[in-house]
Write an enzyme that holds these catalytic residues in place. Structure first.
Site, PDB file in Angstrom:
ATOM      1  CD  GLN A 256       9.375  12.926  13.659  1.00 49.77           C
ATOM      2  OE1 GLN A 256      10.390  12.280  13.497  1.00 49.77           O
ATOM      3  NE2 GLN A 256       8.717  13.458  12.642  1.00 49.77           N
ATOM      4  CG  HIS A 259       9.045   8.428  11.222  1.00 48.98           C
ATOM      5  ND1 HIS A 259       9.230   8.342   9.866  1.00 48.98           N
ATOM      6  CD2 HIS A 259       9.076   9.756  11.501  1.00 48.98           C
ATOM      7  CE1 HIS A 259       9.360   9.539   9.344  1.00 48.98           C
ATOM      8  NE2 HIS A 259       9.267  10.423  10.314  1.00 48.98           N
ATOM      9  CG  HIS A 324      13.074  16.088  14.266  1.00 45.47           C
ATOM     10  ND1 HIS A 324      12.959  14.702  14.186  1.00 45.47           N
ATOM     11  CD2 HIS A 324      13.364  16.522  13.011  1.00 45.47           C
ATOM     12  CE1 HIS A 324      13.166  14.328  12.935  1.00 45.47           C
ATOM     13  NE2 HIS A 324      13.417  15.402  12.206  1.00 45.47           N
ATOM     14  CG  HIS A 416      59.968  16.928   9.334  1.00 44.41           C
ATOM     15  ND1 HIS A 416      60.127  15.578   9.215  1.00 44.41           N
ATOM     16  CD2 HIS A 416      58.634  17.172   9.236  1.00 44.41           C
ATOM     17  CE1 HIS A 416      58.939  15.010   9.057  1.00 44.41           C
ATOM     18  NE2 HIS A 416      58.022  15.961   9.068  1.00 44.41           N
TER      19      HIS A 416
END
Length: 430
Positions: A256, A259, A324, A416
């Site tokens: 990682q 990256h 992760h 309503h």
């Protein structure tokens, strides 16, 4: 190289969970300027900014069928087979996510249910550059197809010659994506959000990208276009006990870290020996990486933390909410119930995070920067709207009508109430 923290007090955990804050340009004005120009000039604006950012002005934004076929054919047989294996596993995992219609009679004569409808038009963005993420084509196109999206638009930046990476084209062809455009960055997101003469407007945009793409996706929200999830730099947290393999743990952390310099990796352990051996392995393994300099910058912003036991490690991880999470332990499954905040979890010493990135079947488009506290990763649901239906019979209205009238009166919404009363009166006169 990497910061080590021993037995931190719990009142310091939140500070330790902070992600690295690297300088980021204020891109809001730029993205709005480009979006505005695209809204007025369409393809011409997209080509202009492609020339500015990518160094090439394409004659045609859309790839022809022949260009896709010829480009895809350049992929090696070995890589094609690997992509096919990944596709099969991703399809298998995502196919079980489709929900069947479930209807319930909440009381006699009142039936309610929910049905899925695909988002008609979706855009997927695939980064090019030094790491063309053809695997992300699989992760986004496959669930979109399973959800039955009618139109899937793919944008990806061209190289200096106007070409698109062959593996991206092969993955697109394999998943049935035919609308491919050689455009990246802010201008790609703007085109998919607004529509041009060539690039269709989409209702939701998916995919990772750099700070320009991230800023553009945030701008797209203000134009009424949805996005997959808040994006940020990649991150990994590993929990390792004394049954972990330090060489494996180091390799996972570096997977990682490579990256980008703004990526962050965190190791939590209750074993000083595992920490010592993993740190040693990190130093050795990083020397042999092609992206060594990037990895080293990421490690400067990363942490190794010694805690009292794995229960504390799980508690810290939930506070951090990693994209992760690896639980590197022979007893990893004993701790799964305690995990409440994580994008994707990998259990045991052989469940490397790279498997989820490519071929195990789960999706690698996940929440980062702590958003795993409230967001899920991309799934078939990401490409679906859920519409509620109800059918009320005369008897059903008689059963719930008085309650509606009372509640509407209490809220001073007489219209309503009247919508019910006028029907009840007619039923009573039959």
């Amino acid at each position: 190289m990497i910061q080590t923290v021993l037995y931190p007090e719990k009142n310091t955990w939140e500070a330790l969970c902070q992600r690295p804050q690297l300088p980021v340009a204020n891109l809001e004005n730029l993205t709005r300027q480009i979006f505005d120009e695209i809204s007025k000039k369409g393809d011409d604006a997209v080509k202009k900014y492609t020339g500015f950012f990518d160094g090439v002005v394409p004659d045609s934004l859309q790839l022809t069928e022949d260009e896709i076929t010829e480009g895809a054919a350049k992929v090696s047989t070995e890589l094609k087979e690997a992509i096919q294996l990944a596709k099969a596993n991703i399809e298998a995992f995502h196919s079980i996510q489709k929900e069947e219609k479930n209807s319930i009679e909440t009381m006699s004569g009142v039936s309610c249910w929910r049905e899925n409808r695909a988002i008609d038009k979706v855009g997927i963005y695939i980064p090019g550059g030094s790491a063309p993420l053809f695997s992300t084509v699989l992760m986004l196109a496959i669930p979109a197809k399973i959800a039955s999206c009618k139109e899937i638009v793919l944008c990806t930046p061209p190289d200096k010659k106007g070409n698109i990476n062959s593996a991206i084209l092969y993955a697109a062809q394999l998943t049935g994506i035919t609308k491919i455009y050689r455009v990246g960055g802010i201008q790609a997101i703007g085109a998919m959000a607004l529509g041009t003469e060539t690039i269709p407007k989409t209702y939701k945009i998916f995919g990772p990208g750099n700070q320009y793409v991230t800023a553009a996706k945030q701008t797209a929200l203000s134009y009424g276009v949805a996005i997959d999830l808040p994006a940020g730099p990649s991150e990994l947290l590993v929990i390792a006990d004394n049954t972990a393999n330090p060489e494996y743990v180091a390799a996972d952390l570096l997977s990682q870290a490579e990256h980008g310099p703004d990526s962050q990796v965190v190791l939590l352990s209750d074993s000083e020996e595992i920490i010592r051996q993993t740190t040693k392995a990190l130093t050795k393994q990083v020397k042999n990486l092609p992206r060594k300099e990037i990895s080293l910058k990421a490690l400067i912003n990363s942490k190794v933390i010694l805690l009292n036991d794995l229960t504390e490690c799980i508690a810290f991880s939930n506070l951090y909410a990693p994209e992760h999470l690896i639980i590197a332990s022979d007893n990893a499954e004993n701790y799964t119930d305690g995990v409440t905040n994580a994008g994707s979890v990998f259990l045991g010493n052989y469940s490397c995070e790279s498997a989820g990135d490519y071929a195990s079947g789960t999706n690698h488009t996940l929440p980062t920067n702590g958003y795993a506290t409230s967001y899920s990763g991309v799934s078939v649901d990401s490409f679906i709207k859920k519409i509620t239906f109800q059918k009320i019979t005369k008897q059903g209205l008689q059963n719930i009508g008085r309650a509606i009238e009372v509640m509407a009166t209490a809220e001073q919404l007489e219209a309503h109430k009247n919508a019910v009363s006028i029907r009840l009166k007619d039923i009573g006169n039959e």
